[in-house]
Design an enzyme around this catalytic site. Sequence first.
Site, PDB file in Angstrom:
ATOM      1  N   GLY A   1       0.820  -1.209   0.000  1.00  0.00           N
ATOM      2  CA  GLY A   1       0.000   0.000   0.000  1.00  0.00           C
ATOM      3  C   GLY A   1       0.848   1.251   0.000  1.00  0.00           C
TER       4      GLY A   1
ATOM      5  N   ASP B   1      -3.777  10.981  14.579  1.00  0.00           N
ATOM      6  CA  ASP B   1      -4.216  10.521  13.244  1.00  0.00           C
ATOM      7  C   ASP B   1      -4.971   9.203  13.354  1.00  0.00           C
ATOM      8  OD1 ASP B   1      -4.556  10.913  10.553  1.00  0.00           O
ATOM      9  OD2 ASP B   1      -2.639  10.072   9.957  1.00  0.00           O
TER      10      ASP B   1
END
Length: 581
Positions: free
Chosen positions: A344, A464
């Site tokens: 990814g 985050d």
Amino acid sequence: KMSKLLAIALLLLPLINQGIYLATAWDDQDFFKYCPPSQCSQDGPEVRFPFCLESSNTSAAAAASCGCAGRSIRKLACSGRDTILFHPILGPYNVSAIDYGRSSMKLIPLVDPCFVLQQKPVISRSSSSPQADVINYEMPCLYLWNSSLVRCSREFTPGAADRIAGPVSCLSNTTQFFYLVYGYEDMSLLPLECKVVPLSDGVGGGLIPMYMFEDPMSDTLFSPSFKESTERILSFAEMTVYWYDYSDCAECERSGGRCAFSSQRDRQFCSRIKVIAATSSVAAFVLLLLTVATVLYLSLKTRYNAEIHMKVEMFLKTYGTSKPTRYTFSEVKKMARRFKEKLGQGGFGSVYKGELPNGVPVAVKMLENSTGEGESFINEVATIGLIHHANIVRLLGFCSEGMRRALIYEFMPNESLEKYIFSDDSNIFQNLLVPEKLLDIALGIARGMEYLHQGCNQRILHFDIKPHNILLDYNFNPKISDFGLAKLCARDQSIVTLTAARGTMGYIAPELYSRNFGGVSYKSDVYSFGMLVLEMVSGRRNSDPRIGSQDDVYLPEWIYEKVINGEELALTLETTQEEKD
């Protein structure tokens, strides 16, 4: 670095002088040639007519051509990077801004005016502080109240209409009370025992000039009273003062011109054509400066990268042997099979599948073009490199060679939570993410966050939390990952300081955008977690423009409307009536 900048600046000096000379090609050229605007620092206010900046390098002839000769012009001075206006009694003020169109300037006292009056009510001519000319007669004249310092043996309350301020708390005590009285006020208003304190160095017979705050351009009829003006000056706070505009300089400035002085005609005038010429010269200079800056950037890039590498190495030495295993880049390349299998792409780099020499599968994250001077790399190693928890991804090793940096994590075969909760495949919800499993995942994330916030020696704020950063192991147990934006703080520190908002749009807590919503703390992570849970139970993103109705685009608002109207949430996840109950 500084030597290169200095050399470039010296090379540019002839070009700057030539640019200034181009602005003098018309009448009254002496003024624009010899009297360009000046500053005490790059961020300081621009000083130009009707003010002058005192300089020991300015000749008498040049000062005369600029209108700076004699006592008739108000002079400012430089003290380091500050632009200074000297008050004859209260000392120096830092001029933080000058608005020539409004005939105003912002002043910040460098010495507490009340302290000056308390320690030295009379500033003698032998004082080491620079002395201003008598403030009443300098041009441009500031709006002033001339006041007297009065001492009384007992306290009294002045009338509302009286121009009397006090008692001045920093000067008064139980036996004597000091008041500031407007210089032309009727002294019969004072008790008989009150006496004027003589000031041998005062202005106009012992008077103390106090700045007024009356805006001549304001439409309101209200203006601060003598008492209000005096209290504001003594409060040791920033203030805006104004000057008289006898020659319509402000109107000239507002119409796009520049107020100037003709030494030949000995008067002020408004010039517009020179502003255009000076602007063209400045534009050419800016273009040249951008070219030089580009060349300078390219020449310093290698040195900058070396400084980042040194910063990272110093950090790693500080952590010593307690950190995870350090690998060479060749070992990482072999581990990731030359980066063939990409898993990814993240905000700070690409992730590849790899394998340790003992056969344990790993995820190798290559930090590509990482910004913040290695901050992402340092954050990751400093946080998860030293902690272990069932719901936090484990950092097994790292690599740092020059600008090539990598992080080696334990391998998560089921990838991120994002892949499942936003999937269009209904079988995923029916077979894998059943309500019980969703609850287990949410509880696991909460446990991981609780450990970060309360279970470590230093509190770790993630900043985050989102589905993409929640990885799932073989049994779909959640693990919090990606600590590139994390921040360490003491456990007893309730509020942290950030220079800018950090995180992903849609998950960032309101206080990270504006301090009006409160201080930034670990609760900012809790907000992100709440948004993540809403997405888990609804199966849709917090902000999805593909939704047909505009009112349904923002997920929290959509859920809020459902709750207010008593409607049942239409979850993507299919549940039985028993499960709903």
